[in-house]
Design an enzyme around this catalytic site. Structure first.
Site, PDB file in Angstrom:
ATOM      1  N   ASN A 135       0.763  -1.230  -0.074  1.00  0.00           N
ATOM      2  CA  ASN A 135      -0.009   0.001  -0.131  1.00  0.00           C
ATOM      3  C   ASN A 135       0.819   1.239   0.052  1.00  0.00           C
ATOM      4  OD1 ASN A 135      -1.952  -1.805  -0.013  1.00  0.00           O
ATOM      5  ND2 ASN A 135      -2.695  -1.526   2.304  1.00  0.00           N
ATOM      6  N   HIS A 171     -17.709  35.907 -30.626  1.00  0.00           N
ATOM      7  CA  HIS A 171     -19.120  35.139 -30.990  1.00  0.00           C
ATOM      8  C   HIS A 171     -18.862  34.695 -32.411  1.00  0.00           C
ATOM      9  CE1 HIS A 171     -21.135  37.190 -27.609  1.00  0.00           C
ATOM     10  NE2 HIS A 171     -20.501  38.116 -27.977  1.00  0.00           N
ATOM     11  N   GLU A 176      -7.500  18.003 -35.660  1.00  0.00           N
ATOM     12  CA  GLU A 176      -8.572  17.375 -35.292  1.00  0.00           C
ATOM     13  C   GLU A 176      -8.526  16.271 -34.233  1.00  0.00           C
ATOM     14  OE1 GLU A 176     -11.041  16.513 -39.060  1.00  0.00           O
ATOM     15  OE2 GLU A 176      -9.232  16.840 -39.711  1.00  0.00           O
ATOM     16  N   TYR A 179      -6.489   2.128   2.458  1.00  0.00           N
ATOM     17  CA  TYR A 179      -6.195   1.456   1.093  1.00  0.00           C
ATOM     18  C   TYR A 179      -7.531   0.646   0.791  1.00  0.00           C
ATOM     19  CZ  TYR A 179      -4.661  -0.660  -3.111  1.00  0.00           C
ATOM     20  OH  TYR A 179      -4.650  -1.329  -4.440  1.00  0.00           O
TER      21      TYR A 179
HETATM   22  N1  ARG Z   1      -1.605  -3.305  -7.114  1.00  0.00           N
HETATM   23  C1  ARG Z   1      -2.095  -2.518  -6.164  1.00  0.00           C
HETATM   24  C2  ARG Z   1      -2.517  -1.207  -6.639  1.00  0.00           C
HETATM   25  O1  ARG Z   1      -1.914  -1.028  -7.776  1.00  0.00           O
HETATM   26  C3  ARG Z   1      -0.905  -2.640  -5.222  1.00  0.00           C
HETATM   27  C4  ARG Z   1      -1.304  -2.352  -3.806  1.00  0.00           C
HETATM   28  C5  ARG Z   1      -1.962  -3.661  -3.282  1.00  0.00           C
HETATM   29  N2  ARG Z   1      -2.288  -3.679  -2.148  1.00  0.00           N
HETATM   30  C6  ARG Z   1      -3.019  -4.874  -1.644  1.00  0.00           C
HETATM   31  N3  ARG Z   1      -3.116  -4.704  -0.393  1.00  0.00           N
HETATM   32  N4  ARG Z   1      -3.716  -5.306  -2.458  1.00  0.00           N
HETATM   33  O2  ARG Z   1      -2.978  -0.433  -6.003  1.00  0.00           O
END
Ligand code: ARG
Length: 461
Positions: free
Chosen positions: A109, A155, A289, A316
Site C-alpha cells: 500500500n 462570437h 482534429e 487503502y
Molecule cells: N496493485 C495494487 C495497486 O495498484 C498495489 C497495492 C495492493 N495492495 C493490496 N493490499 N492489495 O493499487
C-alpha cells in the site's frame, strides 16, 4: 503457491486472478518500484533492521532485475498480481532467502503510493519540458509576425483587428498557466509515503527522512492512513492535464478553421496533414482534429478516478488500483499532443494577404469610428448608435469605411470630418496601448516578458 497466500488452501480462480491482476499495466512502474526498493533496502540495512550482507544482496539483485526488464528478458511468474509481487518473487528466486527480507517494514500500500508519486513527478518534468518547447515555438512565431494583422473575433464574428503576435501570445499565456499548474501539482506530489506501512505505520526503527532523501523527495507524509489512501495528486495531475488538453484543443480548433478555404489564413505543412481517400482536392488538418478529439479521453480519465475515489473509506482499497491505466494514458496522450503541436505549429504557413482581405469588409474599425466621435464630444452610447446605423447603410451599399464619402458620413453625424479617414487598422491597433493590449509597444513588452520567462536569449536572435 504465490508469495502471499499463506492462509489460503486453494489458489485463486483463474478468472479471479485475471480480473484482479494489475501486472499487465503496472509493469510500467518497474523502474520506480526498483528505485524505491533499493532506497528501502539500504535504509533497512543502515538501521540494522536487516544485515548489511542481506542489504547488499538485495540491492544487487534489484539492479540485475532492472537490467533483465530493460533487456526484455523478464518473465514474471504467472501468479504475480502486480509489478511489486513480480519483482519480489524474481528477487527471491535470484538471491534466495535474503530476498524475503526486502518487504520488512513495508506494505504494497505504501509501496504503490511511492511508485505512483515517483512516476507522476517524472511525468510532470517531461510534460513541462514539452510545454516549454511549444511556448518557445509560439513566441518565436509571435516575434516574426508582430506586423501581421488579422481580425479578432467574438462570437466568431469579426470584431477588431489584432496582431497575429497578440493572438499567438494568448496561447502562450494559457500554456504558462498550465506550466504553473503542473509545478503546483508537483509540490503536493513530492511527498514520500513509504513508512506508512499498510495503514498504521510500521513497528521498526525506520528512517523515513533518509529514504526521502535517497529518492529526491522534499517532504515525508504526516499521516499514514492518509498517505496510503490519497490519490489527490493523480486527480490534480489529470485535472491539470485536462485543462492543458482543453487549451490545445482550442488551438486545434483555431487551426482547423483557419486552414479551411473559407478562412484561408494558414496552410498546414504537408507533413502535418493528410489527404482524403476520395476527394483529391482535400488537405485535412488531421493532427489538429485528433488533438481536439483526444481531449475526451483525458477528461474521461479524470472523471473516472474522481468517481473511483468517491466514498472510499480509509485507508487503502483495491478500487484504487484502477488509477493507473487512466494515468498512463493521460501522460501519453498529453505528451504526444504537446510534442506534435510544437512541430505542427512551427511549420504552419501564415497567409497575411488573406487575413488583410477580411479586415476591410468586416467593419472591424466600427469601434474606432465610435471612439472618433467620442473624441468629438459625443457620448459613447450615442456614438455606438450612430456608427451602428452607418454600418448598416454601408453594408447595404457594399462600401467599406474608406469608400464612404464625407457627405455620406455627415448624413449620420455632422461631427464627421476629413480626419475620419485617418482611422485605420494600424492606428486602431496602436491606440490600444495599455498593458495587455494589441498595440505594437505592448506586444514588444509581452514578447520581452515571455522570452524572459522562457530564458530565450534575446541577444542571439
Ligand atoms: N496493485 C495494487 C495497486 O495498484 C498495489 C497495492 C495492493 N495492495 C493490496 N493490499 N492489495 O493499487
Amino acid at each position: 503457491m504465490s508469495l502471499i497466500r499463506g492462509r489460503f488452501q486453494k489458489e485463486a480462480h483463474q478468472a479471479v486472478a485475471r480480473y484482479t491482476a494489475s501486472l499487465p499495466f503496472d509493469r510500467r512502474l518497474f523502474h520506480y518500484d526498483i528505485l524505491g526498493s533499493i532506497a528501502h533496502a539500504k535504509m533497512l540495512a543502515r538501521q540494522g533492521i536487516i544485515t548489511a550482507k542481506d542489504g547488499r544482496a538485495i540491492v544487487k539483485g534489484l539492479k540485475a532485475i532492472e537490467e533483465e526488464i530493460e533487456a526484455g528478458q523478464f518473465r514474471p511468474k504467472t501468479e504475480s498480481e502486480d509489478i511489486h509481487m513480480a519483482i519480489e518473487s524474481r528477487l527471491s528466486e535470484m538471491i534466495g532467502p535474503s530476498g524475503g527480507r526486502l518487504h520488512t517494514a513495508r506494505s504494497r500500500n505504501d509501496q504503490v503510493a511511492l511508485d505512483t508519486r515517483l512516476f507522476v513527478k517524472d511525468a510532470i518534468i517531461q510534460i513541462n519540458l514539452a510545454v516549454d518547447k511549444l511556448q518557445v515555438v509560439l513566441v518565436r512565431l509571435a516575434d516574426q509576425n508582430q506586423r501581421v494583422v488579422l481580425p479578432g473575433y467574438t462570437h466568431l464574428q469579426r470584431a477588431q483587428p489584432v496582431s497575429l503576435a497578440h493572438y499567438l501570445l494568448a496561447y502562450f499565456e494559457m500554456l504558462q498557466r498550465d506550466f504553473e499548474r503542473f509545478e503546483d501539482c508537483f509540490k503536493r506530489t513530492d511527498v514520500m509515503p513509504l513508512g506508512s506501512g499498510a495503514l498504521a505505520g510500521v513497528a521498526y526503527p525506520i528512517d523515513r527522512a533518509y529514504v526521502a532523501k535517497q529518492l529526491g523527495f522534499s517532504r515525508i507524509s504526516r499521516n499514514s492512513l492518509d498517505a496510503v489512501a490519497d490519490r489527490d495528486f493523480v486527480i490534480e495531475f489529470e485535472s491539470a492535464a485536462s485543462v492543458c488538453m482543453m487549451h490545445l484543443s482550442r488551438l486545434a480548433m483555431e487551426l482547423v478553421l483557419w486552414s479551411s478555404s473559407e478562412f484561408g489564413f494558414i496552410e498546414m505543412d504537408d507533413s502535418y496533414a493528410h489527404g482524403s481517400s476520395i476527394m483529391p482536392q482535400k488537405k485535412n488538418p488531421d493532427v489538429a482534429e485528433l488533438a481536439r478529439g483526444k481531449v475526451g479521453r483525458v477528461y474521461g480519465h479524470l472523471m473516472a478516478l474522481m468517481t473511483t475515489m468517491k466514498g472510499l473509506p480509509l485507508a487503502y482499497n483495491s478500487d484504487m488500483q484502477e488509477d493507473k491505466e487512466g494515468l498512463f494514458d493521460t501522460v501519453d496522450t498529453l505528451l504526444a499532443t504537446l510534442e506534435i503541436f510544437a512541430g505542427m505549429v512551427e511549420t504552419i504557413k501564415f497567409k497575411p494577404e488573406r487575413m488583410a482581405l477580411t479586415l476591410d469588409k468586416g467593419y472591424l474599425l466600427a469601434t474606432d469610428i465610435a471612439d472618433y466621435l467620442v473624441g468629438k464630444g459625443v457620448a459613447f452610447r450615442s456614438a455606438h448608435e450612430i456608427v451602428g446605423k452607418l454600418v448598416n447603410w454601408a453594408a447595404e451599399n457594399d462600401k467599406s469605411f474608406a469608400e464612404i464619402s464625407l457627405s455620406q458620413y455627415r448624413q449620420f453625424s455632422k461631427l464627421f470630418d476629413d480626419d475620419v479617414y485617418l482611422v485605420t487598422v494600424d492606428r486602431s491597433m496602436a491606440a490600444r496601448n495599455n498593458p495587455g493590449g494589441t498595440a505594437p509597444e505592448q506586444i514588444r513588452a509581452a514578447l520581452e516578458h515571455a522570452k524572459q520567462l522562457l530564458s530565450i536569449d534575446t541577444e542571439k536572435k
